[in-house]
Design an enzyme around this catalytic site. Structure first.
Site, PDB file in Angstrom:
ATOM      1  N   SER A   1      33.754 -93.768  39.094  1.00  0.00           N
ATOM      2  CA  SER A   1      34.266 -93.904  37.735  1.00  0.00           C
ATOM      3  C   SER A   1      35.787 -93.983  37.782  1.00  0.00           C
ATOM      4  O   SER A   1      36.418 -93.270  38.556  1.00  0.00           O
ATOM      5  CB  SER A   1      33.842 -92.662  36.940  1.00  0.00           C
ATOM      6  OG  SER A   1      34.312 -92.737  35.625  1.00  0.00           O
ATOM      7  N   ALA A   2      36.370 -94.823  36.927  1.00  0.00           N
ATOM      8  CA  ALA A   2      37.832 -94.982  36.980  1.00  0.00           C
ATOM      9  C   ALA A   2      38.580 -93.822  36.325  1.00  0.00           C
ATOM     10  O   ALA A   2      39.660 -93.445  36.776  1.00  0.00           O
ATOM     11  CB  ALA A   2      38.232 -96.303  36.311  1.00  0.00           C
TER      12      ALA A   2
ATOM     13  N   CYS B   1      30.985 -82.011  29.360  1.00  0.00           N
ATOM     14  CA  CYS B   1      29.893 -82.691  28.668  1.00  0.00           C
ATOM     15  C   CYS B   1      28.902 -81.713  28.083  1.00  0.00           C
ATOM     16  O   CYS B   1      28.243 -82.001  27.115  1.00  0.00           O
ATOM     17  CB  CYS B   1      29.158 -83.618  29.630  1.00  0.00           C
ATOM     18  SG  CYS B   1      30.226 -84.261  30.877  1.00  0.00           S
TER      19      CYS B   1
ATOM     20  N   ALA C   1      30.424 -93.859  35.545  1.00  0.00           N
ATOM     21  CA  ALA C   1      29.457 -93.263  36.479  1.00  0.00           C
ATOM     22  C   ALA C   1      28.117 -92.959  35.812  1.00  0.00           C
ATOM     23  O   ALA C   1      27.080 -92.993  36.467  1.00  0.00           O
ATOM     24  CB  ALA C   1      30.043 -92.002  37.106  1.00  0.00           C
ATOM     25  N   THR C   2      28.128 -92.672  34.519  1.00  0.00           N
ATOM     26  CA  THR C   2      26.846 -92.440  33.833  1.00  0.00           C
ATOM     27  C   THR C   2      25.968 -93.676  33.956  1.00  0.00           C
ATOM     28  O   THR C   2      24.794 -93.602  34.324  1.00  0.00           O
ATOM     29  CB  THR C   2      27.095 -92.104  32.342  1.00  0.00           C
ATOM     30  OG1 THR C   2      27.842 -90.891  32.266  1.00  0.00           O
ATOM     31  CG2 THR C   2      25.792 -91.950  31.584  1.00  0.00           C
TER      32      THR C   2
ATOM     33  N   THR D   1      29.903-109.537  29.336  1.00  0.00           N
ATOM     34  CA  THR D   1      31.223-110.089  29.633  1.00  0.00           C
ATOM     35  C   THR D   1      32.080-109.045  30.336  1.00  0.00           C
ATOM     36  O   THR D   1      32.148-107.891  29.889  1.00  0.00           O
ATOM     37  CB  THR D   1      31.916-110.520  28.320  1.00  0.00           C
ATOM     38  OG1 THR D   1      31.091-111.519  27.721  1.00  0.00           O
ATOM     39  CG2 THR D   1      33.296-111.075  28.575  1.00  0.00           C
TER      40      THR D   1
ATOM     41  N   ASN E   1      30.994 -81.424  40.027  1.00  0.00           N
ATOM     42  CA  ASN E   1      32.056 -81.464  39.028  1.00  0.00           C
ATOM     43  C   ASN E   1      32.451 -80.092  38.500  1.00  0.00           C
ATOM     44  O   ASN E   1      33.548 -79.907  38.003  1.00  0.00           O
ATOM     45  CB  ASN E   1      31.651 -82.359  37.849  1.00  0.00           C
ATOM     46  CG  ASN E   1      30.251 -82.091  37.350  1.00  0.00           C
ATOM     47  OD1 ASN E   1      29.283 -82.179  38.113  1.00  0.00           O
ATOM     48  ND2 ASN E   1      30.133 -81.736  36.095  1.00  0.00           N
TER      49      ASN E   1
END
Ligand SMILES: Cc1ncc(COP(=O)(O)O)c(C=O)c1O
Length: 383
Positions: free
Chosen positions: A199-200, A323, A71-72, A239, A151
């Site tokens: 984001s995963a 963070c 997400a960043t 890639t 968040n």
């Protein structure tokens, strides 16, 4: 150790790991998904399946999903990409004071490049209203960037109501949905958001993979931020990380099937935990607005933040966002909600998820009550 920090990151679901394994080993999907040979075509097919799985959870088309590193990166690509495409010097952006640092720092960077940014202050409930956003628009506003779910406090903004209002006015809307996807209902067919970051690793998938939804009709235009081989429709070269992408697809597919029931279960655990704290007086739940199910942020009067955290070393919880906890400053989110430094400092974020049990919730609540009472009994801040 009891893990109550699902908003910082979630463990990988074992089913996701199982889906990822074939993409990592020889004779699996190890080939470059851009290669024109049979193994390359197989890898490409796996990537496209995952793209469809991600799109499906969001109510998007597969062709609207651009894979990134998280997400960043998605937030950087969306905000810088739109402004660069439109021309930086004249542009105005509307965002809020309680966005994730990766949005705030991107905006601050753009200010150094000549853009103008309005940082909206949330109400005491933690939400930004659509009216506040509309009032902040100017003829130069190129973009509104607002998070769906915060968040630190879990409060959700009313993106469903805001998005059509901005569409009517021809202003692009970017939404940071890192905490929202799979936890609240998102349907981009009904909600006209132009760009959306996910984001995963907030959704039981692997770290280091995310996506940016870029609407096709009407088309949201962006300048790429990563130049190279023209992958991902030229918007994000590099890639493709097949194993990460397959993992993200599997994680989002599970959430599509199980997310609604899971959200109910997690919301019940959160309320059970909050009930478990009711033996304490003078505690405050931060962010009273409608919220996603997984976050509870509590301020404790009469204790010192540092001692509180030290006394709960066997609980993995967060003080503010993970963070920014290295900076040891009181959370800027809680400060924006009107908490003073002392109370903002004596606050904890508890966040719950797929593997949280009722037994863990009860044990954690008991532990917090015990330690807060103990600290208050020896604290000069408590009378
Ligand atoms: C609201 C929000 N936005 C963005 C991010 C960054 O996500 P990622 O770790 O995938 O870069 C996070 C995670 O900390 C978040 O909670």
């Amino acid at each position: 150790m009891i893990y109550l920090d699902y908003a910082a990151t979630t463990p990988l679901d074992a089913r996701v790991l199982e889906a990822m394994m074939p993409a990592l080993v020889a004779d699996g999907l190890q080939a470059n998904a851009a290669s024109s040979h049979a193994p390359g075509f197989r890898a490409r097919a796996a990537v496209e399946r995952a793209r469809a799985q991600v799109a499906e959870l969001l109510g998007a088309e597969a062709s609207e999903i651009i894979f990134t590193s998280g997400a960043t990166e998605s937030n950087n690509l969306a905000i810088k990409g739109v402004l660069e495409f439109r021309g930086l010097r004249q542009a105005h952006v509307v965002t809020s004071r309680i966005e994730h640092k990766c949005v705030l720092d991107t905006c601050r960077y753009l200010e150094t490049q000549g853009a103008r940014v309005t940082y909206l202050k949330p109400g005491a409930d933690g939400a930004i209203t659509p009216e506040q956003v509309l009032d902040a628009l100017t003829p130069d506003t190129a973009l509104v960037s607002l998070m769906w779910v915060n968040n630190e406090i879990g409060v959700r903004n009313d993106i469903e109501r805001l998005a059509p209002l901005l569409r009517e006015r021809g202003v692009l809307l970017h939404v940071d949905a890192a905490q929202a996807s799979g936890r609240i209902d998102i349907n981009l067919k009904q909600t006209p958001v132009d760009l959306l970051s996910v984001s995963a690793h907030k959704a039981y998938g692997p770290k280091g993979i995310g996506a940016l939804f870029v609407r096709r009709k009407p088309r949201a235009r962006l300048a790429p931020q990563m130049h190279g081989g023209g992958h991902e429709q030229g918007m994000r070269s590099g890639t493709l990380a097949t194993h990460q992408i397959v993992g993200m697809g599997a994680a989002f597919e599970i959430l599509r099937r199980e997310g609604a029931a899971e959200a109910e279960r997690i919301a019940a655990l959160r309320e059970r935990f909050w009930q478990g704290l009711q033996g304490l007086d003078r505690i405050h739940r931060n962010g009273a607005g409608p919220s996603a199910p997984h976050v509870l942020n509590v301020s404790f009067e009469g204790v010192e933040g540092e001692s509180l955290r030290a006394s709960l070393a066997d609980l993995a919880v967060s003080s503010g966002s993970a963070c920014s906890s290295a900076t040891a400053e009181p959370s800027y989110v809680l400060r924006a909600l009107g908490r003073d430094d002392e109370l903002a400092n004596a606050s904890l974020r508890f966040s719950f998820g797929r593997f949280t049990t009722a037994g863990e919730v009860d044990a954690a609540a008991e532990r917090v009550c015990l330690q807060v009472k103990r600290l208050r009994s020896i604290s000069a801040l408590w009378n």
